[in-house]
Structures are given as structure tokens and as C-alpha cells.
Scaffold this motif. Structure first.
Motif, PDB file in Angstrom:
ATOM      1  N   PHE A 181       0.785  -1.237   0.000  1.00  0.00           N
ATOM      2  CA  PHE A 181       0.000   0.000   0.000  1.00  0.00           C
ATOM      3  C   PHE A 181       0.815   1.285   0.000  1.00  0.00           C
ATOM      4  O   PHE A 181       0.245   2.369   0.097  1.00  0.00           O
ATOM      5  N   LEU A 182       2.146   1.204  -0.116  1.00  0.00           N
ATOM      6  CA  LEU A 182       2.956   2.408   0.026  1.00  0.00           C
ATOM      7  C   LEU A 182       3.268   3.038  -1.330  1.00  0.00           C
ATOM      8  O   LEU A 182       3.644   2.345  -2.272  1.00  0.00           O
ATOM      9  N   ASP A 183       3.120   4.344  -1.404  1.00  0.00           N
ATOM     10  CA  ASP A 183       3.700   5.117  -2.498  1.00  0.00           C
ATOM     11  C   ASP A 183       5.169   5.285  -2.129  1.00  0.00           C
ATOM     12  O   ASP A 183       5.520   6.108  -1.288  1.00  0.00           O
ATOM     13  N   VAL A 184       6.044   4.463  -2.737  1.00  0.00           N
ATOM     14  CA  VAL A 184       7.417   4.379  -2.243  1.00  0.00           C
ATOM     15  C   VAL A 184       8.211   5.655  -2.484  1.00  0.00           C
ATOM     16  O   VAL A 184       9.139   5.959  -1.727  1.00  0.00           O
ATOM     17  N   ALA A 185       7.864   6.419  -3.510  1.00  0.00           N
ATOM     18  CA  ALA A 185       8.582   7.667  -3.757  1.00  0.00           C
ATOM     19  C   ALA A 185       8.246   8.703  -2.687  1.00  0.00           C
ATOM     20  O   ALA A 185       9.117   9.423  -2.197  1.00  0.00           O
ATOM     21  N   ALA A 186       6.964   8.769  -2.308  1.00  0.00           N
ATOM     22  CA  ALA A 186       6.524   9.732  -1.298  1.00  0.00           C
ATOM     23  C   ALA A 186       6.668   9.188   0.118  1.00  0.00           C
ATOM     24  O   ALA A 186       6.617   9.947   1.083  1.00  0.00           O
ATOM     25  N   ARG A 187       6.827   7.846   0.249  1.00  0.00           N
ATOM     26  CA  ARG A 187       6.918   7.163   1.546  1.00  0.00           C
ATOM     27  C   ARG A 187       5.677   7.405   2.395  1.00  0.00           C
ATOM     28  O   ARG A 187       5.753   7.530   3.622  1.00  0.00           O
ATOM     29  N   THR A 188       4.518   7.459   1.743  1.00  0.00           N
ATOM     30  CA  THR A 188       3.231   7.578   2.431  1.00  0.00           C
ATOM     31  C   THR A 188       2.281   6.535   1.840  1.00  0.00           C
ATOM     32  O   THR A 188       2.430   6.120   0.689  1.00  0.00           O
ATOM     33  N   TYR A 189       1.284   6.133   2.626  1.00  0.00           N
ATOM     34  CA  TYR A 189       0.332   5.143   2.149  1.00  0.00           C
ATOM     35  C   TYR A 189      -0.582   5.741   1.078  1.00  0.00           C
ATOM     36  O   TYR A 189      -0.989   6.902   1.163  1.00  0.00           O
ATOM     37  N   GLU A 208       2.940   4.142  10.685  1.00  0.00           N
ATOM     38  CA  GLU A 208       3.578   5.045   9.727  1.00  0.00           C
ATOM     39  C   GLU A 208       5.029   4.626   9.516  1.00  0.00           C
ATOM     40  O   GLU A 208       5.736   4.294  10.464  1.00  0.00           O
ATOM     41  N   PRO A 209       5.494   4.630   8.270  1.00  0.00           N
ATOM     42  CA  PRO A 209       6.872   4.206   8.001  1.00  0.00           C
ATOM     43  C   PRO A 209       7.888   5.097   8.699  1.00  0.00           C
ATOM     44  O   PRO A 209       7.732   6.326   8.756  1.00  0.00           O
ATOM     45  N   ALA A 210       8.924   4.478   9.238  1.00  0.00           N
ATOM     46  CA  ALA A 210       9.986   5.229   9.888  1.00  0.00           C
ATOM     47  C   ALA A 210      10.762   6.045   8.863  1.00  0.00           C
ATOM     48  O   ALA A 210      10.935   5.622   7.714  1.00  0.00           O
ATOM     49  N   ALA A 211      11.224   7.197   9.263  1.00  0.00           N
ATOM     50  CA  ALA A 211      12.046   8.031   8.387  1.00  0.00           C
ATOM     51  C   ALA A 211      13.415   7.389   8.200  1.00  0.00           C
ATOM     52  O   ALA A 211      13.885   6.642   9.066  1.00  0.00           O
ATOM     53  N   PRO A 212      14.081   7.643   7.074  1.00  0.00           N
ATOM     54  CA  PRO A 212      15.449   7.119   6.893  1.00  0.00           C
ATOM     55  C   PRO A 212      16.341   7.562   8.044  1.00  0.00           C
ATOM     56  O   PRO A 212      16.310   8.715   8.477  1.00  0.00           O
ATOM     57  N   GLY A 213      17.116   6.642   8.565  1.00  0.00           N
ATOM     58  CA  GLY A 213      18.018   6.964   9.653  1.00  0.00           C
ATOM     59  C   GLY A 213      17.394   6.926  11.028  1.00  0.00           C
ATOM     60  O   GLY A 213      18.045   7.280  12.020  1.00  0.00           O
ATOM     61  N   ALA A 214      16.129   6.478  11.121  1.00  0.00           N
ATOM     62  CA  ALA A 214      15.462   6.437  12.419  1.00  0.00           C
ATOM     63  C   ALA A 214      16.061   5.348  13.302  1.00  0.00           C
ATOM     64  O   ALA A 214      16.378   4.253  12.845  1.00  0.00           O
TER      65      ALA A 214
END
Length: 486
Positions: A181-189, A208-214
Motif C-alpha cells: 500500500f505504500l507510495d514508495v517515492a513519497a513514503r506515504t500510504y 507510519e513508516p519510519a524516516a530514513p536513519g530512524a
């Protein structure tokens, strides 16, 4: 140094890895995979967490072997993806976890394929759904066990389920969240994708997906169980396929990676997030921890699992594989195979829950070596089919249990028509550790000797390349005819 953990489907491994690439020997613990009527495949979260505790304590005790003066900097987690690991707000499992191998939702997926839902979701998110992915499994529970969803706080995956137990945080790595279900470019569902699957009501279960480097931190109770310092940074992800890719050295767009494990995971690094499966609606596009980089993946259902089945049937030990393969010529004495030996069918480079394996060309002259070689060749043909669909253009690396076989490696190189760069060590743990160091702001020089010593190159034999070119074309014709019969 970092404690790296790879939570496989049935085996959990942990070991220490130093910044210069040196490692300690891995520690392993097995967990149970419950195979039940109705194509149900499940796991117990408490048992899986217990395996992690066991191997991490053992690995942490090895610190003096690397450098008694260097601290443990982080716990880096990776592991199996897909499936559905329901938990309540405290991180307790709401029923057993549904494995990525689970087939109970095949009927729902057939319906979505027939009415165009699966294709519409694929066009939006690049995720080719299969019975064991989160979308069909959520829809199955919504239809048959809604009380489980009502009791849950989060519908996640293996790695984030373990991370929640140790850190208390409700989150998910973007690689896991990418499917479906993720829009991988925007990193939002993608809310429309959820609506298409009739799952808008259960949107709140998706962390909610973790931010890079979390990074998270170990809770006191978890730290005591694991034998690690309280508050130690925890990096949770990416899951095992992208972790193996980065641990194997993927760095430039077009480069490919094979994971010849229980499944045959094929992936190519890309600068764009467009779906790669074409009209098949297969494969997936994954967000990665690295800006402007995506992984296009075809995770075929069967790799070494099919070989294990055949070797058991023939009463052949895995240690005899190379000698057996060497006894049969290119083309296995006229025996050919289709490698689709999963009870839930195939998911890459096409999706069909009815896909099944075959052996053809048998005669009284056929021996055990021919049967084994035919199956190994068919798995290599499947790998080429996946990698070509993904658009591989650069060097190809390989890892996993099947990559340890020199003879099978030569088959892969011949079928792919290119040299194969093999890593035999714990590439998933290396990939997870690299992500953790990046989150800590530590640059790792992977050109250092210890980062390279476990690599070897399998050369593509010109004679094999010529033979397998024709064999591959025949494989594709056989596959097309078989798909009509399924």
C-alpha cells in the motif's frame, strides 16, 4: 561493533560485526513453522522473540573476540518480510502470525485478479500481491475473523513486531511497508489502494513508516533479557531481501542480486520507482534507506526449498549435491523441470496460486543426478526470467545457502550468461549493520579487506552460455504452455 540479527522463517541468526568488516561466528536458534489445513502457515511471535533473545545474548558475549576495548554501538535487526503479524498496543500477538507462505487468501486474490483490483493497486504502488502479502491476508481476516482485527492495534511484519517488544515503539521500516500500500517515492500510504481492496476501515492498523536513519532505544527489561546496555540504539530494517542486497554490495543502478535461499529473491537497484512487471502485475518496488534509490524485486517462491524436497525424496544428503550435479551433463540427459513447488503457487515473475512443478523427459536411463540437475537448471532459468523482467544491466551478486554450491553456481552463471559474484557470509546482517551505522552517522569503508574476503567469482563458461541460451528459450515455451493448463 554492532550486534546484527537476521530473523529467518525458521532460523534466527545473530553475530557481531566490526566496522572493518570482521565478524564473530554466528549463533542460531530455530523457531516453529506451523503448516495447517487450508494452506495456512503460521508462527508464534513469543517463540520468535525468544530465539532473538537467545542468539543476541550469545553474540554479545563474543565481544572480546573482536575487540574488548570497543563498545557495542547498536542492535541491527533484519528478517523475513510480508505475512501479517497482528499485535495489540503492548506488542502482544493477536493470534499466531500469518506467514508470507500462507495461502488462505488465494481465493480473495483470484477475485481481485479477475475484477482488476490487483492490477489497479499494482499500477499505483508497484506491488504485485500474492496470497501471503498483507493486502489479501487483511481482507481475509476482515471477512472471516474481524474480531482479530478489532482486537489489534497494529498490523505489521516480523521485524517491527520484534522491535516493538524491545523498544515499545509502534513503527515499521519503509521496505516492509512498501508492499502493498505504500507510495514508495513519497513514503506515504496510498489511500486509494487501500480503498480498492476494501480496507479503508482498517487503515488505522498500519504504522507510519519510519524516516530514513530512524533509531529506537532498548527498554530496560529488553536490555536485561538481551544482555545489552539499556538505551542502546536499535535499527529495525530493512527486511531481509533489501538487507541482503546492500550487504552483497549493491550500490549502482542496474546492478542485480540473487538470494538463493528458501525462496529465490531477485532484485535490481534502480533510480526510479516505476513497476517492473509489465502486464503480469508481479514483483514489488521497495523504498530503501538511501535517497533516490529503490529496489525492484521479484521474490520467486521456491529456491532451495524445492531442492530440499527432491533431495529428501531421493535420499540424497545436501553434502552430495556438487558431486551429483557433476555426474549429469548440461541439459540433464534430456530431463527438464518447472520449479514451482510451493503449495501457494508462484508470485514472480508472474502470480498464480495454481502454479505447480513438473519433471519432463524421463526415461529408464534417467538417474538421480539428472533429476537434481534438471531442477537446479530450472531454478536458474527462473532467476534469469526474473532478472530480465527487472531490467538488470550491471554485475550480479549472489548469496544464500544455494550460492555455496560451486556446481549450482556454475549453472547460474551459464544460464545468466555472466559472471556471478558470490558472498557466502551473513550478507543480511552486513546490510542491516551498514544501515545502522549510517543512522549513527558512521561512514563504513566497504573496500577494507575484511569486507571483501568472503567474496568469490564464478566465471560463466562460454560453452554453458551457448547451451543454456537455447535451454532458456525452451523453458519459456514450456512455461507458457503450462500456464494454460493450470
Amino acid at each position: 561493533m554492532i550486534v546484527g540479527v537476521d530473523v529467518g522463517t525458521s532460523v534466527t541468526k545473530a553475530q557481531l560485526i566490526a566496522r572493518d568488516g570482521r565478524t564473530t561466528p554466528p549463533h542460531e536458534a530455530r523457531s516453529t513453522v506451523y503448516t495447517l489445513p487450508g494452506n495456512r502457515v503460521e508462527q508464534d511471535l513469543d517463540e520468535v522473540v525468544g530465539t532473538v533473545i537467545t542468539v543476541v545474548r550469545a553474540a554479545a558475549a563474543d565481544a572480546a573476540q573482536l575487540d574488548p576495548n570497543e563498545p557495542i554501538e547498536a542492535l541491527a535487526l533484519t528478517g523475513q518480510g510480508d505475512g501479517l503479524w497482528l499485535r495489540d498496543a503492548e506488542g502482544r500477538s493477536v493470534g499466531r502470525a500469518l506467514s508470507w507462505m500462507d495461502g488462505r487468501a488465494a481465493g480473495i486474490l483470484d477475485g481481485w485478479a479477475a475484477d482488476g483490483t490487483a492490477r489497479k493497486v499494482y499500477e499505483r504502488t508497484g506491488a504485485g500481491m500474492f496470497p501471503g502479502s498483507a493486502g489479501p491476508l487483511l481482507a481475509h481476516l476482515a471477512a472471516h475473523e474481524p474480531e482479530r482485527l478489532e482486537a489489534a492495534d497494529v498490523a505489521g511484519y516480523c521485524v517491527d513486531a520484534i522491535a516493538q517488544r524491545f523498544t515499545g515503539e509502534r513503527t515499521v521500516d519503509a521496505s516492509d511497508a512498501s508492499v502493498p500500500f505504500l507510495d514508495v517515492a513519497a513514503r506515504t500510504y496510498d489511500e486509494t489502494a487501500l480503498e480498492l481492496c476494501g480496507l479503508t476501515r482498517w487503515r488505522h492498523l498500519l504504522a507510519e513508516p519510519a524516516a530514513p536513519g530512524a533509531l529506537s532505544r532498548l527498554l530496560p527489561k529488553a536490555a536485561a533479557e538481551l544482555g545489552l546496555p539499556e538505551g542502546l540504539p536499535v535499527s529495525a530494517g530493512p527486511f531481509d531481501i533489501p538487507a541482503c542486497g546492500f550487504g552483497s554490495g549493491l550500490s549502482e543502478p542496474g546492478q542485480g542480486n540473487l538470494i538463493i535461499g528458501t525462496t529465490l529473491a531477485c532484485q535490481v537497484l534502480s533510480e526510479d520507482a516505476t513497476p517492473a512487471g509489465g502486464k503480469e502485475s508481479a514483483g514489488m518496488v521497495l523504498a530503501t534507506p538511501y535517497e533516490g534509490r529503490y529496489l525492484k524485486v521479484m521474490p520467486a517462491m521456491i529456491g532451495t526449498a524445492g531442492l530440499d524436497w527432491l533431495l529428501k525424496l531421493l535420499a540424497v544428503r545436501i553434502e552430495e549435491l556438487d558431486a551429483l550435479l557433476a555426474q549429469s551433463p548440461y541439459g540433464a540427459g534430456g530431463v527438464t523441470a518447472l520449479p514451482f513447488l510451493s503449495t501457494s503457487g508462484e508470485r514472480a515473475p508472474f502470480v498464480d496460486a495454481r502454479a505447480r512443478g513438473r519433471l519432463d523427459g524421463l526415461s529408464p536411463l534417467t538417474g538421480r543426478a539428472d533429476l537434481v540437475r534438471a531442477l537446479c537448471e530450472s531454478v536458474a532459468y527462473s532467476a534469469r526470467h526474473c532478472l530480465e523482467t527487472l531490467g538488470v544491466s550491471g554485475a550480479v551478486t549472489a548469496s544464500g545457502g544455494g550460492a555455496r554450491s560451486g556446481e549450482w553456481g556454475r549453472i547460474f552463471a551459464g544460464v545468466l550468461g555472466r559472471d556471478l559474484h558470490v558472498r557466502e557470509d551473513a550478507v543480511g546482517i552486513r546490510g542491516a549493520a551498514r544501515v545502522a551505522w549510517s543512522a549513527l552517522g558512521v561512514g563504513i569503508d566497504t573496500s577494507a579487506a575484511e569486507w571483501q574476503t568472503a567474496a568469490r567469482t564464478v566465471r560463466a563458461d562460454p560453452e554453458a552460455v551457448t547451451f543454456y541460451e537455447a535451454g532458456y528459450e525452451a523453458y519459456l515455451r514450456t512455461l507458457a504452455a503450462a500456464r494454460e493448463s493450470w
